[in-house]
Write a protein that holds these residues in place. Structure first.
Motif, PDB file in Angstrom:
ATOM      1  N   ARG A 132       0.830  -1.216   0.000  1.00 54.02           N
ATOM      2  CA  ARG A 132       0.000   0.000   0.000  1.00 54.02           C
ATOM      3  C   ARG A 132       0.862   1.263   0.000  1.00 54.02           C
ATOM      4  O   ARG A 132       0.561   2.239  -0.695  1.00 54.02           O
ATOM      5  CB  ARG A 132      -0.944   0.003   1.199  1.00 54.02           C
ATOM      6  N   LYS A 133       1.949   1.238   0.752  1.00 57.06           N
ATOM      7  CA  LYS A 133       2.826   2.405   0.791  1.00 57.06           C
ATOM      8  C   LYS A 133       3.469   2.651  -0.566  1.00 57.06           C
ATOM      9  O   LYS A 133       3.486   3.787  -1.073  1.00 57.06           O
ATOM     10  CB  LYS A 133       3.911   2.214   1.853  1.00 57.06           C
ATOM     11  N   ALA A 134       3.970   1.588  -1.197  1.00 62.12           N
ATOM     12  CA  ALA A 134       4.604   1.721  -2.513  1.00 62.12           C
ATOM     13  C   ALA A 134       3.586   2.122  -3.571  1.00 62.12           C
ATOM     14  O   ALA A 134       3.855   2.978  -4.424  1.00 62.12           O
ATOM     15  CB  ALA A 134       5.284   0.410  -2.904  1.00 62.12           C
ATOM     16  N   MET A 135       2.387   1.530  -3.510  1.00 61.02           N
ATOM     17  CA  MET A 135       1.353   1.817  -4.504  1.00 61.02           C
ATOM     18  C   MET A 135       0.827   3.237  -4.348  1.00 61.02           C
ATOM     19  O   MET A 135       0.578   3.938  -5.337  1.00 61.02           O
ATOM     20  CB  MET A 135       0.206   0.809  -4.356  1.00 61.02           C
ATOM     21  N   GLU A 136       0.640   3.686  -3.129  1.00 60.23           N
ATOM     22  CA  GLU A 136       0.102   5.035  -2.897  1.00 60.23           C
ATOM     23  C   GLU A 136       1.035   6.098  -3.447  1.00 60.23           C
ATOM     24  O   GLU A 136       0.590   7.125  -3.958  1.00 60.23           O
ATOM     25  CB  GLU A 136      -0.158   5.248  -1.411  1.00 60.23           C
ATOM     26  N   ASN A 137       2.344   5.877  -3.337  1.00 60.86           N
ATOM     27  CA  ASN A 137       3.299   6.850  -3.870  1.00 60.86           C
ATOM     28  C   ASN A 137       3.162   6.998  -5.381  1.00 60.86           C
ATOM     29  O   ASN A 137       3.189   8.104  -5.926  1.00 60.86           O
ATOM     30  CB  ASN A 137       4.730   6.433  -3.520  1.00 60.86           C
ATOM     31  N   ILE A 138       2.989   5.857  -6.077  1.00 57.83           N
ATOM     32  CA  ILE A 138       2.830   5.889  -7.534  1.00 57.83           C
ATOM     33  C   ILE A 138       1.446   6.389  -7.914  1.00 57.83           C
ATOM     34  O   ILE A 138       1.284   7.206  -8.827  1.00 57.83           O
ATOM     35  CB  ILE A 138       3.080   4.486  -8.126  1.00 57.83           C
ATOM     36  N   ALA A 139       0.417   5.915  -7.198  1.00 62.01           N
ATOM     37  CA  ALA A 139      -0.968   6.284  -7.526  1.00 62.01           C
ATOM     38  C   ALA A 139      -1.203   7.776  -7.378  1.00 62.01           C
ATOM     39  O   ALA A 139      -1.938   8.387  -8.164  1.00 62.01           O
ATOM     40  CB  ALA A 139      -1.936   5.509  -6.634  1.00 62.01           C
ATOM     41  N   ARG A 140      -0.588   8.371  -6.374  1.00 67.24           N
ATOM     42  CA  ARG A 140      -0.768   9.810  -6.148  1.00 67.24           C
ATOM     43  C   ARG A 140      -0.311  10.613  -7.367  1.00 67.24           C
ATOM     44  O   ARG A 140      -0.989  11.537  -7.819  1.00 67.24           O
ATOM     45  CB  ARG A 140       0.013  10.230  -4.901  1.00 67.24           C
ATOM     46  N   THR A 141       0.819  10.223  -7.907  1.00 70.98           N
ATOM     47  CA  THR A 141       1.337  10.913  -9.092  1.00 70.98           C
ATOM     48  C   THR A 141       0.422  10.744 -10.285  1.00 70.98           C
ATOM     49  O   THR A 141       0.085  11.710 -10.983  1.00 70.98           O
ATOM     50  CB  THR A 141       2.739  10.370  -9.446  1.00 70.98           C
ATOM     51  N   MET A 142      -0.014   9.506 -10.534  1.00 68.76           N
ATOM     52  CA  MET A 142      -0.880   9.220 -11.683  1.00 68.76           C
ATOM     53  C   MET A 142      -2.221   9.938 -11.555  1.00 68.76           C
ATOM     54  O   MET A 142      -2.718  10.549 -12.507  1.00 68.76           O
ATOM     55  CB  MET A 142      -1.108   7.708 -11.805  1.00 68.76           C
ATOM     56  N   TYR A 143      -2.821   9.873 -10.374  1.00 72.14           N
ATOM     57  CA  TYR A 143      -4.168  10.412 -10.177  1.00 72.14           C
ATOM     58  C   TYR A 143      -4.186  11.936 -10.295  1.00 72.14           C
ATOM     59  O   TYR A 143      -5.032  12.514 -10.985  1.00 72.14           O
ATOM     60  CB  TYR A 143      -4.703   9.974  -8.819  1.00 72.14           C
ATOM     61  N   HIS A 144      -3.255  12.616  -9.638  1.00 71.46           N
ATOM     62  CA  HIS A 144      -3.265  14.090  -9.661  1.00 71.46           C
ATOM     63  C   HIS A 144      -2.931  14.630 -11.050  1.00 71.46           C
ATOM     64  O   HIS A 144      -3.444  15.679 -11.450  1.00 71.46           O
ATOM     65  CB  HIS A 144      -2.302  14.642  -8.602  1.00 71.46           C
ATOM     66  N   ARG A 145      -2.106  13.902 -11.799  1.00 72.80           N
ATOM     67  CA  ARG A 145      -1.845  14.302 -13.180  1.00 72.80           C
ATOM     68  C   ARG A 145      -3.126  14.244 -13.995  1.00 72.80           C
ATOM     69  O   ARG A 145      -3.475  15.189 -14.714  1.00 72.80           O
ATOM     70  CB  ARG A 145      -0.781  13.397 -13.796  1.00 72.80           C
ATOM     71  N   GLU A 146      -3.851  13.127 -13.882  1.00 73.33           N
ATOM     72  CA  GLU A 146      -5.087  12.970 -14.659  1.00 73.33           C
ATOM     73  C   GLU A 146      -6.170  13.934 -14.185  1.00 73.33           C
ATOM     74  O   GLU A 146      -6.939  14.467 -15.000  1.00 73.33           O
ATOM     75  CB  GLU A 146      -5.584  11.529 -14.541  1.00 73.33           C
ATOM     76  N   LEU A 147      -6.226  14.157 -12.881  1.00 76.36           N
ATOM     77  CA  LEU A 147      -7.237  15.075 -12.336  1.00 76.36           C
ATOM     78  C   LEU A 147      -7.058  16.474 -12.903  1.00 76.36           C
ATOM     79  O   LEU A 147      -8.037  17.152 -13.253  1.00 76.36           O
ATOM     80  CB  LEU A 147      -7.138  15.102 -10.808  1.00 76.36           C
ATOM     81  N   GLN A 148      -5.810  16.914 -13.046  1.00 72.42           N
ATOM     82  CA  GLN A 148      -5.561  18.237 -13.610  1.00 72.42           C
ATOM     83  C   GLN A 148      -5.962  18.296 -15.080  1.00 72.42           C
ATOM     84  O   GLN A 148      -6.526  19.298 -15.544  1.00 72.42           O
ATOM     85  CB  GLN A 148      -4.079  18.606 -13.452  1.00 72.42           C
ATOM     86  N   LEU A 149      -5.688  17.211 -15.827  1.00 73.14           N
ATOM     87  CA  LEU A 149      -6.086  17.171 -17.236  1.00 73.14           C
ATOM     88  C   LEU A 149      -7.603  17.264 -17.383  1.00 73.14           C
ATOM     89  O   LEU A 149      -8.120  17.978 -18.241  1.00 73.14           O
ATOM     90  CB  LEU A 149      -5.587  15.879 -17.887  1.00 73.14           C
ATOM     91  N   VAL A 150      -8.333  16.556 -16.530  1.00 70.60           N
ATOM     92  CA  VAL A 150      -9.796  16.581 -16.584  1.00 70.60           C
ATOM     93  C   VAL A 150     -10.319  17.966 -16.235  1.00 70.60           C
ATOM     94  O   VAL A 150     -11.231  18.496 -16.888  1.00 70.60           O
ATOM     95  CB  VAL A 150     -10.382  15.519 -15.626  1.00 70.60           C
ATOM     96  N   LYS A 151      -9.740  18.594 -15.228  1.00 70.32           N
ATOM     97  CA  LYS A 151     -10.164  19.945 -14.841  1.00 70.32           C
ATOM     98  C   LYS A 151      -9.892  20.946 -15.952  1.00 70.32           C
ATOM     99  O   LYS A 151     -10.634  21.927 -16.121  1.00 70.32           O
ATOM    100  CB  LYS A 151      -9.434  20.373 -13.557  1.00 70.32           C
ATOM    101  N   ASP A 152      -8.835  20.690 -16.722  1.00 66.53           N
ATOM    102  CA  ASP A 152      -8.495  21.584 -17.835  1.00 66.53           C
ATOM    103  C   ASP A 152      -9.287  21.259 -19.099  1.00 66.53           C
ATOM    104  O   ASP A 152      -9.069  21.878 -20.148  1.00 66.53           O
ATOM    105  CB  ASP A 152      -6.990  21.483 -18.140  1.00 66.53           C
ATOM    106  N   GLY A 153     -10.159  20.246 -19.011  1.00 69.15           N
ATOM    107  CA  GLY A 153     -10.981  19.882 -20.163  1.00 69.15           C
ATOM    108  C   GLY A 153     -10.261  19.040 -21.193  1.00 69.15           C
ATOM    109  O   GLY A 153     -10.721  18.924 -22.330  1.00 69.15           O
ATOM    110  N   ILE A 154      -9.137  18.435 -20.810  1.00 70.69           N
ATOM    111  CA  ILE A 154      -8.369  17.601 -21.742  1.00 70.69           C
ATOM    112  C   ILE A 154      -8.700  16.140 -21.481  1.00 70.69           C
ATOM    113  O   ILE A 154      -8.475  15.621 -20.381  1.00 70.69           O
ATOM    114  CB  ILE A 154      -6.852  17.822 -21.578  1.00 70.69           C
ATOM    115  N   GLU A 155      -9.261  15.443 -22.469  1.00 67.44           N
ATOM    116  CA  GLU A 155      -9.633  14.040 -22.334  1.00 67.44           C
ATOM    117  C   GLU A 155      -8.707  13.191 -23.197  1.00 67.44           C
ATOM    118  O   GLU A 155      -8.603  13.411 -24.400  1.00 67.44           O
ATOM    119  CB  GLU A 155     -11.085  13.822 -22.767  1.00 67.44           C
ATOM    120  N   GLU A 156      -8.012  12.254 -22.570  1.00 65.61           N
ATOM    121  CA  GLU A 156      -7.084  11.396 -23.309  1.00 65.61           C
ATOM    122  C   GLU A 156      -7.618   9.987 -23.521  1.00 65.61           C
ATOM    123  O   GLU A 156      -6.918   9.123 -24.003  1.00 65.61           O
ATOM    124  CB  GLU A 156      -5.740  11.340 -22.575  1.00 65.61           C
ATOM    125  N   GLY A 157      -8.868   9.746 -23.172  1.00 61.58           N
ATOM    126  CA  GLY A 157      -9.433   8.413 -23.388  1.00 61.58           C
ATOM    127  C   GLY A 157     -10.164   7.894 -22.177  1.00 61.58           C
ATOM    128  O   GLY A 157      -9.855   8.266 -21.039  1.00 61.58           O
TER     129      GLY A 157
END
Length: 442
Positions: A210-235
């Motif tokens: 969980r500790k290792a996964m959370e570190n990676i997941a945080r990066t992936m999720y916040h990157r995608e969240l910003q793209l969605v907020k900016d109206g950019i859809e990648e699939g």
């Protein structure tokens, strides 16, 4: 006891020969447990009854300790809500879009194996290679993230994933069993944070993941969240769906951040580990049956176009390859046991009548609310009533017939040709069970 067997299914197979497809065993604290592999009973529990048979509390708490409150831990309406949100990522059309990713990863794996051969390697650990390639595929297709496992770019995370379930659950001490499958089912939820800090082998391995996964997941999720907020859809992949779900105003379509983190851990581990193990078992069986290897090679040579790029239709046109995948899933299911608890008093219908200790022949079994039921996927998949007298043998030919489609149950009902190895991550629920005393008749 089951988790101390030398080989998965050793005890269940012996009990089946002596007691049939339904029998009682003693669980932790002498709790009566029904171990079931009867086809009609399983169909009733898993399909006909709906959500009347829920995951056991200790199973839920074990999964939550591992992943958090995601799809595998959710029950009833909560499970329906999460699954409905995630369903679009697993449509046939959507999965077909990833064929290029699958083929590119497969080609890279072949190249890596050729390089290892040039370096003097005479044998290779194919499970380790399968884990690398499937982790890379899951990262790209689910999260648009490159784990770089084939290039050894994320070796620390791979080490955390390696043999995670086996090291956490196989050959437990008596204390580990009492805590994980006994005490956890009776303690109030407020004490779970304390139990999670106990230095058991399971807790230590789950916390590492969980500790290792959370570190990676945080990066992936916040990157995608910003793209969605900016109206950019990648699939419409999993990461995009999760980001959209976090912003939804509709409670039925919204997920909390803790649920999202749990989904990411679930699909990373389950999506790669189930597929890698199945692929390794497939290669193992083909190595033992070179005649089936030859048939698959001929299919590929006949179907493969000049470009070398296979289409969805090409995969469907290789019946022996698909039959071999299905037979591997039948003989070597990733989850050999599911645990369910009866939500109310009920009656379990049987295809195979059972004889009680006092000589009564039963075609159905009354069960009380709270009855623990261990669903033996391993024994159902090897039940001669369903699969014939060669149920314990490798025989892909059985899937070239239509003799099992009418069951609508088990691994066959969830197969969809090329997509099976990825759907497994979405369809499998529950976890291996562990019980005490020897079996006895119902």
């Amino acid at each position: 006891m089951l988790r101390h067997a030398k080989n998965v299914g050793d005890y269940e197979a012996a009990w089946y020969r002596n007691y049939g497809s339904v029998f009682r065993i003693a669980g932790v604290f002498n709790e009566p447990v029904l171990l079931v592999s009867d086809p009609k009973a399983l169909q009733y529990v898993l399909q006909v009854s709906g959500y009347h048979f829920l995951k056991s509390l200790d199973t839920i708490r074990m999964i939550e300790a591992f992943f958090g409150h995601g799809l595998l831990a959710a029950n009833d309406q909560d499970h329906q809500r999460q699954r409905k949100i995630l369903n679009p990522a697993f449509s046939n059309v959507h999965l077909q879009c990833y064929l290029d990713v699958f083929q590119a990863a497969g080609s890279k794996l072949v190249q890596k194996l050729k390089e290892a051969r040039k370096d003097g390697h005479k044998t290779e650990n194919m499970l380790a290679w399968a884990q690398k390639v499937t982790l890379d595929i899951v990262g790209i297709t689910s999260f648009r993230y490159s784990f770089g496992a084939l290039d050894n770019r994320n070796s620390a995370f791979e080490e955390v994933l390696c043999h995670l379930f086996a090291e956490a659950q196989l050959f437990p001490s008596v204390a580990d069993v009492l805590i994980s499958q006994g005490v956890l089912r009776y303690l109030p939820g407020s004490l779970m944070p304390i139990m999670a800090r106990m230095p058991t082998r399971e807790n230590q391995r789950y916390q590492e993941f969980r500790k290792a996964m959370e570190n990676i997941a945080r990066t992936m999720y916040h990157r995608e969240l910003q793209l969605v907020k900016d109206g950019i859809e990648e699939g419409k992949d999993i990461i995009n769906i999760l980001a959209l779900a976090s912003l939804s105003d509709d409670k039925r379509k919204r997920m909390t951040e803790s649920e999202i983190a749990a989904q990411m851990g679930t699909f990373t581990f389950a999506g790669h580990d189930t597929t890698a193990n199945t692929l390794a078992w497939l290669l193992y069986e083909l190595s033992r049956h070179p005649e089936d290897q030859d048939k698959i090679r001929r299919e590929i040579s006949q179907v493969r176009p000049d470009t070398g790029v296979l289409t969805s239709s090409d995969y469907d046109a290789m019946p022996w390859l698909n039959a071999s995948i299905k037979e591997t899933l039948r003989l070597h299911p990733f989850a050999h046991t599911l645990v369910r608890v009866a939500g109310h008093n009920d009656v379990l219908p049987l295809l195979e009548p059972v004889t009680t200790r006092d000589g009564k022949v039963l075609k159905e079994i009354p069960i009380a609310k709270g009855q623990s039921i261990h669903i033996s996927i391993y024994m159902y998949n090897r039940n001669p009533v369903v699969w014939g007298n060669d149920a314990h043998e490798w025989n892909p030919k059985r899937f070239l017939k239509d003799s099992h489609k009418e069951m609508g149950l088990g691994m066959y009902s969830n197969l969809c040709g090329r997509q099976v190895l990825h759907r497994m991550a979405f369809r499998n629920h529950g976890a291996p069970g562990s019980c005490g005393r020897a079996a006895e008749r119902v």
